[in-house]
Write an enzyme that holds these catalytic residues in place. Structure first.
Site, short mmCIF file in Angstrom:
data_model
loop_
_atom_site.label_atom_id
_atom_site.label_comp_id
_atom_site.label_asym_id
_atom_site.label_seq_id
_atom_site.Cartn_x
_atom_site.Cartn_y
_atom_site.Cartn_z
N GLY A 14 0.84 -1.21 0.00
CA GLY A 14 0.00 0.00 0.00
C GLY A 14 0.87 1.25 0.00
O GLY A 14 1.89 1.29 0.69
N ALA A 25 15.26 10.69 -1.77
CA ALA A 25 16.43 10.62 -0.88
C ALA A 25 17.40 9.53 -1.34
O ALA A 25 18.62 9.72 -1.31
CB ALA A 25 15.97 10.37 0.56
N ARG A 28 19.09 10.83 -4.62
CA ARG A 28 20.04 11.93 -4.37
C ARG A 28 21.27 11.45 -3.60
O ARG A 28 22.39 11.90 -3.85
CB ARG A 28 19.33 13.05 -3.58
N ARG A 75 1.23 -5.29 -5.26
CA ARG A 75 1.58 -6.54 -4.60
C ARG A 75 1.93 -7.51 -5.72
O ARG A 75 1.43 -7.37 -6.83
CB ARG A 75 0.40 -7.02 -3.75
N ASP A 106 5.66 -4.67 6.10
CA ASP A 106 6.18 -6.00 6.40
C ASP A 106 6.24 -6.93 5.18
O ASP A 106 7.18 -7.70 5.03
CB ASP A 106 5.32 -6.67 7.49
N THR A 128 4.25 3.05 5.87
CA THR A 128 2.85 2.63 5.89
C THR A 128 2.08 3.56 6.83
O THR A 128 2.58 3.89 7.91
CB THR A 128 2.64 1.18 6.36
N ASP A 130 -0.28 2.77 8.56
CA ASP A 130 -0.75 2.01 9.73
C ASP A 130 0.21 2.11 10.91
O ASP A 130 -0.18 1.85 12.05
CB ASP A 130 -0.91 0.52 9.36
N ASP A 132 2.38 0.08 11.80
CA ASP A 132 2.27 -1.21 12.50
C ASP A 132 3.53 -2.07 12.34
O ASP A 132 3.49 -3.27 12.61
CB ASP A 132 1.04 -1.97 11.99
N ARG A 174 -5.48 -1.33 9.18
CA ARG A 174 -5.48 -2.78 9.01
C ARG A 174 -5.80 -3.46 10.33
O ARG A 174 -6.87 -3.22 10.86
CB ARG A 174 -4.14 -3.26 8.43
O1 F6P Z 1 -1.73 -0.85 4.88
C1 F6P Z 1 -2.31 0.34 4.45
C2 F6P Z 1 -3.79 0.16 4.25
O2 F6P Z 1 -4.31 1.40 3.80
C3 F6P Z 1 -4.57 -0.34 5.45
O3 F6P Z 1 -4.82 0.65 6.40
C4 F6P Z 1 -5.81 -0.88 4.80
O4 F6P Z 1 -6.39 -1.91 5.56
C5 F6P Z 1 -5.28 -1.44 3.48
O5 F6P Z 1 -4.03 -0.81 3.24
C6 F6P Z 1 -6.17 -1.21 2.30
O6 F6P Z 1 -5.60 -1.87 1.22
P1 F6P Z 1 -6.04 -1.64 -0.30
O7 F6P Z 1 -5.46 -0.33 -0.75
O8 F6P Z 1 -5.46 -2.80 -1.02
O9 F6P Z 1 -7.54 -1.60 -0.31
#
Ligand code: F6P
Length: 323
Positions: A14, A25, A28, A75, A106, A128, A130, A132, A174
């Protein structure tokens, strides 16, 4: 003296605001050290399909302020197969790529670890919304997403106040509640629902709203992390049990866009530069991390096994602020 002559950079998974600043960055820093830099497009797909562009210092002009990623992101299921991984490694060898900076979450780091096992040096950079990723306290994009969500909630508050309503706002994250918790504290939410914490619906939401009404509060904001489940159901219960008119807003992908904040641009610049210097130092299979305001690096396999919980002190504060 390092024998690295050419590196690659990719964004995968994402997207997050500040990815472009990190790509800049990397390009450069490579230019600064007189090594060439290639942009690998559409994540690991670009390595499999040879979808590559030149990234000299000038080709990243003006992107520091732009959301999204100029390299596109995706992905890549094929990369997870032995065949896909072999194709990616042979593209690197064919193009003379001596190291790759992989920007993402991750999933991106698992790809970087696999590529490193094929003899291609890799360094991960966390990005990200998130926040996370366990090994780092901060991931690029989080601050911008918090501010985007906050701006939306502030607007919702205006209309909720006029109509004396309750606003149930679902934010991304997520399986994690970091984004919800930050936004919840920053907007002064009545309650924040995160997947990491069990909540007593009656006590923590219904009772608070009832008490708020008695104390002449005109409107209420409830922040729900997407990992909790159903914001629509939360809203329905609030309306049914308190009699207050309630509306749901799912902020969705708006949180992933926008011009990165100063914090994200600076963090992306620091992490991107650090990643290239880590490659030049001869390291591989490392992830760049932010720990107590410093930039450092960890082994990717170790980093992937780390655990990160919600900040308990902040969670308690979110409750204390909502008396
Ligand atoms: O990991 C980033 C994120 O935006 C999450 O917060 C969310 O669950 C997911 O990706 C959405 O994924 P997609 O863009 O594939 O719908």
């Amino acid at each position: 003296m390092s024998n690295i002559k050419r590196i690659g950079v990719l964004t995968s998974g994402g997207d997050a605001p500040g990815m472009n600043a990190a790509v800049r960055a990397v390009a450069r820093t490579a230019a600064y050290y007189n090594i060439s830099c290639l942009g690998i497009r559409r994540g690991y797909n670009g390595l499999i399909n040879g979808d590559i562009i030149d990234l000299d210092a000038r080709s990243v002009n003006g992107i520091i302020s732009r959301g999204g990623t100029m390299l596109y992101t995706a992905r890549c299921p094929e990369f997870m197969t032995e065949d896909g991984l072999k194709k990616a490694a042979s593209t690197c060898k064919y193009l003379g790529i001596n190291g790759i900076v992989c920007i993402g979450g991750d999933g991106t780091f698992r790809g970087a670890r696999d590529l490193a096992s094929m003899g291609i040096p890799t360094i991960g950079v966390p990005a990200t919304i998130d926040n996370d990723i366990s090994s780092t306290q901060y991931s690029i994009g989080f601050d911008t997403a918090c501010n985007t969500a906050l701006d939306a909630v502030d607007k919702l508050r205006d209309t909720m106040q006029s109509h004396e309503r309750c606003s149930v706002v679902e934010v991304m994250g997520r399986h994690a509640g970091h984004l919800a918790l930050y936004v919840g504290i920053a907007c002064g939410a009545t309650a924040v629902l995160v997947p990491e914490q069990e909540m007593n619906f009656e006590e923590d939401i219904i009772e608070k709203i009832r008490m708020g009404r008695i104390n002449k509060r005109s409107h209420f904001i409830i922040i729900v992390a997407e990992g909790v489940g159903n914001a629509i159901e939360v809203s329905r219960r609030i309306q049914e049990e308190t009699g207050i008119d309630s509306r749901v807003t799912i902020l969705g992908h708006i949180q992933r866009g926008g011009s990165p904040t100063a914090r994200d641009r600076v963090m992306a610049s620091r992490m991107g530069a650090y990643a290239v210097e880590t490659l030049l130092a001869g390291k591989s299979n490392r992830v760049v991390c932010n720990v107590n305001s410093e930039i450092t690096d960890f082994d990717i396999t170790e980093a992937l096994n780390m655990h990160k919980d919600i900040n308990q002190q902040m969670y308690n504060i979110s409750k204390m602020m909502a008396v």
